[in-house]
Design a protein around this motif. Structure first.
Motif, short mmCIF file in Angstrom:
data_model
loop_
_atom_site.label_atom_id
_atom_site.label_comp_id
_atom_site.label_asym_id
_atom_site.label_seq_id
_atom_site.Cartn_x
_atom_site.Cartn_y
_atom_site.Cartn_z
N UNK A 68 0.83 -1.19 0.00
CA UNK A 68 0.00 0.00 0.00
C UNK A 68 0.88 1.25 0.00
N UNK A 69 0.31 2.36 -0.47
CA UNK A 69 1.08 3.62 -0.52
C UNK A 69 1.48 4.04 0.87
N UNK A 70 2.73 4.45 1.00
CA UNK A 70 3.23 4.96 2.28
C UNK A 70 4.37 5.93 2.01
N UNK A 73 11.14 7.19 3.41
CA UNK A 73 11.99 7.95 4.33
C UNK A 73 12.89 8.98 3.62
N UNK A 74 13.12 8.86 2.35
CA UNK A 74 14.03 9.76 1.65
C UNK A 74 13.32 10.72 0.71
N UNK A 75 12.01 10.89 0.84
CA UNK A 75 11.30 11.78 -0.06
C UNK A 75 11.29 13.21 0.41
#
Length: 75
Positions: A68-70, A73-75
């Motif tokens: 599922x979309x989540x 951590x690096x966005x």
């Protein structure tokens, strides 16, 4: 290099073996026997049908839940 030749024609095999000996090529003869029991096991495996649904649940539902979309951590 390995070359596998299969034939039910004994005369053709004999000619190939004679030629291989003339050309100094090593020959390994393997007898492949398929017993009736082996055929029965193969048919049983190929025609297997489960008596009940898998106890692990639906693989598609599991995959959708896991992917599922989540937020990454690096966005």
């Amino acid at each position: 290099m390995e070359l596998v030749l299969k034939s039910n024609n004994e005369q053709s095999i004999a000619k190939i073996i004679a030629l291989a000996k003339k050309l100094d090529v090593t020959i390994e003869k393997k007898n492949l026997r398929i017993d009736k029991e082996d055929k029965a096991i193969k048919e049983r495996i190929l025609n297997f049908k489960a008596a009940s649904p898998s106890s692990f649940g639906d693989a598609v539902d599991w995959q959708k839940e896991q992917r599922e979309d989540r937020n990454l951590p690096f966005s």
